[in-house]
Design a protein around this motif. Structure first.
Motif, short mmCIF file in Angstrom:
data_model
loop_
_atom_site.label_atom_id
_atom_site.label_comp_id
_atom_site.label_asym_id
_atom_site.label_seq_id
_atom_site.Cartn_x
_atom_site.Cartn_y
_atom_site.Cartn_z
N PHE A 117 0.85 -5.88 -9.58
CA PHE A 117 1.27 -7.28 -9.48
C PHE A 117 2.78 -7.42 -9.64
O PHE A 117 3.39 -8.31 -9.03
CB PHE A 117 0.52 -8.13 -10.50
N GLN A 118 3.41 -6.56 -10.43
CA GLN A 118 4.87 -6.59 -10.54
C GLN A 118 5.51 -6.36 -9.17
O GLN A 118 6.47 -7.05 -8.79
CB GLN A 118 5.36 -5.51 -11.51
N ILE A 119 4.98 -5.41 -8.43
CA ILE A 119 5.53 -5.09 -7.12
C ILE A 119 5.19 -6.18 -6.10
O ILE A 119 6.06 -6.70 -5.41
CB ILE A 119 4.99 -3.72 -6.64
N ALA A 120 3.91 -6.54 -6.02
CA ALA A 120 3.45 -7.49 -5.00
C ALA A 120 4.11 -8.85 -5.16
O ALA A 120 4.51 -9.49 -4.17
CB ALA A 120 1.94 -7.63 -5.05
N LEU A 121 4.25 -9.33 -6.39
CA LEU A 121 4.85 -10.65 -6.61
C LEU A 121 6.32 -10.66 -6.23
O LEU A 121 6.82 -11.66 -5.68
CB LEU A 121 4.67 -11.07 -8.08
N GLN A 122 7.02 -9.56 -6.48
CA GLN A 122 8.44 -9.51 -6.09
C GLN A 122 8.61 -9.48 -4.58
O GLN A 122 9.52 -10.11 -4.04
CB GLN A 122 9.11 -8.30 -6.73
N VAL A 123 7.74 -8.75 -3.90
CA VAL A 123 7.83 -8.74 -2.43
C VAL A 123 7.49 -10.12 -1.88
O VAL A 123 8.18 -10.63 -0.98
CB VAL A 123 6.88 -7.69 -1.83
N ALA A 124 6.46 -10.78 -2.43
CA ALA A 124 6.11 -12.13 -1.98
C ALA A 124 7.27 -13.10 -2.22
O ALA A 124 7.56 -13.96 -1.38
CB ALA A 124 4.85 -12.60 -2.70
N GLU A 125 7.94 -12.96 -3.36
CA GLU A 125 9.09 -13.81 -3.66
C GLU A 125 10.21 -13.57 -2.65
O GLU A 125 10.88 -14.52 -2.20
CB GLU A 125 9.58 -13.52 -5.07
N ALA A 126 10.43 -12.31 -2.29
CA ALA A 126 11.46 -11.99 -1.29
C ALA A 126 11.12 -12.60 0.06
O ALA A 126 11.98 -13.17 0.74
CB ALA A 126 11.62 -10.47 -1.16
N LEU A 127 9.86 -12.51 0.47
CA LEU A 127 9.44 -13.08 1.75
C LEU A 127 9.55 -14.60 1.74
O LEU A 127 9.91 -15.21 2.75
CB LEU A 127 8.01 -12.66 2.08
N ASP A 128 9.25 -15.21 0.61
CA ASP A 128 9.42 -16.66 0.48
C ASP A 128 10.89 -17.04 0.66
O ASP A 128 11.20 -18.01 1.36
CB ASP A 128 8.91 -17.12 -0.89
N GLY A 129 11.78 -16.26 0.05
CA GLY A 129 13.20 -16.52 0.20
C GLY A 129 13.67 -16.36 1.63
O GLY A 129 14.48 -17.16 2.14
#
Length: 214
Positions: free
Chosen positions: A120-132
């Protein structure tokens, strides 16, 4: 280490070599800043390869997103260019997982609490990057494990490789044979293959993230 040289930079190790590109870790001599330098292998690169190199720099250089690798310069190299990027000590996701799983009770992320936390640490950061990226009207179009870097100690995640990215809210895709599709087939959304009556938008990147996490 081979004899590749770039004026103003000192290479310390080769960290990746593909069919078209090679990537080195090194330092910028003027200030000893750690950098990663991506070069085209072909001494006479194709026009499309040059355009993609320029695209990586022009799209990512002004992004103020913590989860995107910052390109520092696009400098002449032979008949092409070298892309110079900030080096935060990251490893590609497959390499990171290979080293990390040996320290977990199980060799699978989903089989332990520690593994799930890391996932979840990895997946949430990638999702945050894609949102940005989506908020800035950018579609990455090549989300896959090799384009996700992770700092081994802090677990900070950053995306790389904007070579085929688009600065558009939506892009149409024509039908192409699998050998010439943009992106990596195993992670492409159906609409990105051109085989659906639907344009490409930010959801294509999230589909690729889901394929990466599966």
């Amino acid at each position: 280490m081979d004899s590749t040289q770039l004026s103003g930079y000192c290479f310390t190790e080769k960290i990746y070599e593909g069919s078209r590109t090679v990537v080195y870790r090194g330092v910028r001599e003027q200030d000893q800043r750690p950098v990663v330098v991506k070069l085209l292998k072909d001494r006479l690169p194709r026009f499309n390869d040059l355009i993609q190199f320029s695209n990586q720099y022009s799209i990512a250089k002004d992004l103020d997103l913590p989860n995107v690798v910052t390109p520092l310069a696009l400098v002449p190299y032979g008949h092409g260019s070298a892309l110079v990027m900030d080096d935060f000590g990251g490893l590609a996701l497959p390499e990171f997982l290979q080293s990390s799983l040996t320290h977990l009770p199980s060799r699978k992320l989903g089989d332990s609490v520690e593994g799930l936390i890391l996932f979840f640490q990895i997946a949430l950061q990638v999702a945050e990057a894609l949102d940005g990226l989506g908020k800035q009207r950018i579609i990455h179009k090549d989300i896959k494990p090799d384009n996700i870097l992770i700092q081994p100690d802090s677990h900070q995640v950053r995306l790389i490789d904007f070579s085929i990215a688009s600065v558009l809210p939506r892009e149409s895709q024509i039908i192409q044979p699998p050998t010439v599709l943009e992106g990596t087939l195993a992670y492409l959304s159906p609409d990105q293959t051109g085989r659906m009556n639907r344009g490409i938008d930010y959801r294509s990147d999230f589909y690729a993230l889901g394929a990466t996490c599966s």
